[in-house]
Design a protein around this motif. Structure first.
Motif, PDB file in Angstrom:
ATOM      1  N   UNK A  59      -2.746 -10.210  10.038  1.00 27.94           N
ATOM      2  CA  UNK A  59      -3.859 -10.105   9.086  1.00 27.94           C
ATOM      3  C   UNK A  59      -3.730  -8.894   8.171  1.00 27.94           C
ATOM      4  N   UNK A  60      -3.157  -7.800   8.670  1.00 29.83           N
ATOM      5  CA  UNK A  60      -3.028  -6.606   7.841  1.00 29.83           C
ATOM      6  C   UNK A  60      -1.685  -6.557   7.113  1.00 29.83           C
ATOM      7  N   UNK A  61      -0.910  -7.629   7.221  1.00 30.30           N
ATOM      8  CA  UNK A  61       0.337  -7.730   6.467  1.00 30.30           C
ATOM      9  C   UNK A  61       1.455  -6.862   7.010  1.00 30.30           C
ATOM     10  N   UNK A  62       1.440  -6.632   8.333  1.00 34.81           N
ATOM     11  CA  UNK A  62       2.494  -5.832   8.955  1.00 34.81           C
ATOM     12  C   UNK A  62       3.391  -6.734   9.798  1.00 34.81           C
ATOM     13  N   UNK A  63       4.434  -6.150  10.353  1.00 30.84           N
ATOM     14  CA  UNK A  63       5.318  -6.894  11.235  1.00 30.84           C
ATOM     15  C   UNK A  63       5.444  -6.166  12.560  1.00 30.84           C
ATOM     16  N   UNK A  64       5.660  -6.937  13.623  1.00 28.47           N
ATOM     17  CA  UNK A  64       5.785  -6.377  14.976  1.00 28.47           C
ATOM     18  C   UNK A  64       7.224  -5.941  15.204  1.00 28.47           C
ATOM     19  N   UNK A  65       7.386  -4.688  15.615  1.00 29.86           N
ATOM     20  CA  UNK A  65       8.711  -4.178  15.941  1.00 29.86           C
ATOM     21  C   UNK A  65       8.984  -4.227  17.442  1.00 29.86           C
ATOM     22  N   UNK A  66       7.930  -3.987  18.236  1.00 28.32           N
ATOM     23  CA  UNK A  66       8.126  -3.962  19.694  1.00 28.32           C
ATOM     24  C   UNK A  66       6.791  -4.213  20.384  1.00 28.32           C
ATOM     25  N   UNK A  67       6.814  -4.915  21.523  1.00 30.70           N
ATOM     26  CA  UNK A  67       5.614  -5.195  22.306  1.00 30.70           C
ATOM     27  C   UNK A  67       5.811  -4.690  23.728  1.00 30.70           C
ATOM     28  N   UNK A  68       4.804  -3.956  24.222  1.00 26.75           N
ATOM     29  CA  UNK A  68       4.782  -3.536  25.621  1.00 26.75           C
ATOM     30  C   UNK A  68       3.457  -3.987  26.217  1.00 26.75           C
ATOM     31  N   UNK A  69       3.495  -4.726  27.327  1.00 28.77           N
ATOM     32  CA  UNK A  69       2.262  -5.242  27.916  1.00 28.77           C
ATOM     33  C   UNK A  69       2.299  -5.090  29.431  1.00 28.77           C
ATOM     34  N   UNK A  83       4.239  -1.404  15.140  1.00 30.88           N
ATOM     35  CA  UNK A  83       4.226  -2.258  13.967  1.00 30.88           C
ATOM     36  C   UNK A  83       4.682  -1.470  12.746  1.00 30.88           C
ATOM     37  N   UNK A  84       4.930  -2.186  11.661  1.00 31.45           N
ATOM     38  CA  UNK A  84       5.374  -1.539  10.422  1.00 31.45           C
ATOM     39  C   UNK A  84       5.027  -2.416   9.243  1.00 31.45           C
ATOM     40  N   UNK A  85       4.798  -1.755   8.099  1.00 28.35           N
ATOM     41  CA  UNK A  85       4.662  -2.482   6.842  1.00 28.35           C
ATOM     42  C   UNK A  85       6.033  -2.996   6.466  1.00 28.35           C
ATOM     43  N   UNK A  86       6.157  -4.283   6.118  1.00 26.51           N
ATOM     44  CA  UNK A  86       7.484  -4.886   6.092  1.00 26.51           C
ATOM     45  C   UNK A  86       8.058  -5.294   4.767  1.00 26.51           C
ATOM     46  N   UNK A  87       7.800  -4.575   3.702  1.00 25.80           N
ATOM     47  CA  UNK A  87       8.412  -4.962   2.432  1.00 25.80           C
ATOM     48  C   UNK A  87       9.852  -4.474   2.354  1.00 25.80           C
ATOM     49  N   UNK A  88      10.693  -5.181   1.592  1.00 24.54           N
ATOM     50  CA  UNK A  88      12.098  -4.812   1.415  1.00 24.54           C
ATOM     51  C   UNK A  88      12.341  -4.458  -0.043  1.00 24.54           C
ATOM     52  N   UNK A  89      12.898  -3.284  -0.301  1.00 23.26           N
ATOM     53  CA  UNK A  89      13.092  -2.792  -1.661  1.00 23.26           C
ATOM     54  C   UNK A  89      14.586  -2.639  -1.933  1.00 23.26           C
ATOM     55  N   UNK A  90      15.101  -3.276  -2.985  1.00 20.85           N
ATOM     56  CA  UNK A  90      16.526  -3.122  -3.279  1.00 20.85           C
ATOM     57  C   UNK A  90      16.852  -1.674  -3.631  1.00 20.85           C
ATOM     58  N   UNK A  91      17.957  -1.184  -3.115  1.00 21.79           N
ATOM     59  CA  UNK A  91      18.421   0.174  -3.441  1.00 21.79           C
ATOM     60  C   UNK A  91      19.930   0.097  -3.644  1.00 21.79           C
ATOM     61  N   UNK A 132      -0.074   1.949   2.897  1.00 23.47           N
ATOM     62  CA  UNK A 132      -1.125   1.284   2.139  1.00 23.47           C
ATOM     63  C   UNK A 132      -1.986   0.354   2.978  1.00 23.47           C
ATOM     64  N   UNK A 133      -1.503  -0.100   4.114  1.00 25.27           N
ATOM     65  CA  UNK A 133      -2.278  -1.057   4.890  1.00 25.27           C
ATOM     66  C   UNK A 133      -3.393  -0.346   5.644  1.00 25.27           C
ATOM     67  N   UNK A 134      -4.539  -1.040   5.785  1.00 30.80           N
ATOM     68  CA  UNK A 134      -5.685  -0.494   6.497  1.00 30.80           C
ATOM     69  C   UNK A 134      -6.204  -1.535   7.476  1.00 30.80           C
ATOM     70  N   UNK A 135      -6.652  -1.125   8.667  1.00 30.19           N
ATOM     71  CA  UNK A 135      -7.115  -2.084   9.673  1.00 30.19           C
ATOM     72  C   UNK A 135      -8.554  -2.550   9.473  1.00 30.19           C
ATOM     73  N   UNK A 136      -9.272  -2.028   8.488  1.00 32.34           N
ATOM     74  CA  UNK A 136     -10.696  -2.335   8.343  1.00 32.34           C
ATOM     75  C   UNK A 136     -10.967  -3.820   8.107  1.00 32.34           C
ATOM     76  N   UNK A 137     -10.020  -4.509   7.501  1.00 31.92           N
ATOM     77  CA  UNK A 137     -10.220  -5.928   7.195  1.00 31.92           C
ATOM     78  C   UNK A 137     -10.244  -6.806   8.440  1.00 31.92           C
TER      79      UNK A 137
END
Length: 252
Positions: A59-69, A83-91, A132-137
């Protein structure tokens, strides 16, 4: 994820949402109290909590990097998502990941008090995001994912980032109250109070359910099996418990 990630255009504003949810129940015997704890433990095991947090991450537009349960004995569970914001920028000829590292955690604490016949299920959720992502939504989703009788929320923005002209930014979005991010139909079901410190970018909201349908608070008991005086006593006990949790102090 063993290799280090390169960061590009890093925004170091940290947005932290701490979320405490309480569900109160009446269980008249020691057996019912234990059965209630077992029921809650199964309903909100680490597998289901992982699903809730994974949906929140989407919902917040992030991606899961690792899960511990982890599920605990005799009761309770914990889940942590990196988690991390997951956009890819050409460099140049390579792809550089724009990943602002964050995390989401949840812990559950089912408990009961033999003398009052009340059982309380507490859920603690922490969402920390950078960039830029916020959890309030996700507030309405979180409130609806649990039986929320009392809710306390803290939202804090720390650090600073810079605009393209070098000016420091200590807040990159408008907010006057956490309640602004909760649907009106949800707010109408609760009494809500704010304590906000705008100079510190610190926002606090606590909410308590307005109406109590007694049947929803009886575990393995039908309301019509109870005489009127017993119903009133149970209602008073439930309301006292909720008011003290909401107020954060022993009143009665």
């Amino acid at each position: 994820m063993g290799e280090k990630m390169k960061l590009y255009g890093f925004n170091n504003l940290t947005k932290a949402l701490s979320f405490n949810i309480y569900d109160v129940c009446y269980a008249k015997t020691a057996r019912e109290q234990k059965d209630y704890i077992a029921y809650i433990d199964e309903q909100y095991n680490s597998e289901r909590l992982t699903g809730i947090l994974t949906n929140l991450t989407d919902m917040i537009g992030a991606q899961v990097l690792h899960i511990s349960q982890q599920d605990y004995e005799p009761q309770g569970a914990s889940v942590t998502l990196l988690i991390a914001e997951g956009s890819m920028i050409p460099a140049g000829s390579t792809q550089v990941a724009h990943l602002d590292k964050s995390h989401v955690t949840v812990h559950t604490y089912p408990e009961y008090h033999p003398e009052t016949c009340l059982a309380t299920f507490r859920v603690d959720i922490d969402v920390a995001t950078c960039g830029e992502i916020t959890p309030l939504s996700t507030l309405d989703y979180l409130i609806g994912s649990f039986d929320s009788d009392i809710i306390t929320m803290d939202y804090r923005v720390r650090g600073f980032t810079r605009s393209v002209n070098g000016r420091k930014l200590f807040m990159d979005h408008k907010i006057t109250s956490i309640q602004d991010y909760i649907a009106q139909e949800t707010l109408e079901r609760y009494d809500a109070v704010d304590i906000n410190v705008y100079e510190a970018n610190l926002f606090h909201t606590k909410m308590m359910l307005k109406e109590i349908d007694l049947q929803n608070y009886l575990f393995n008991t039908d309301i019509y099996e109870l005489p009127p005086k017993k119903r009133l006593d149970i209602m008073n006990s439930l309301r006292r418990e909720m008011i003290e949790v909401f107020s954060g102090r022993n009143i009665y």
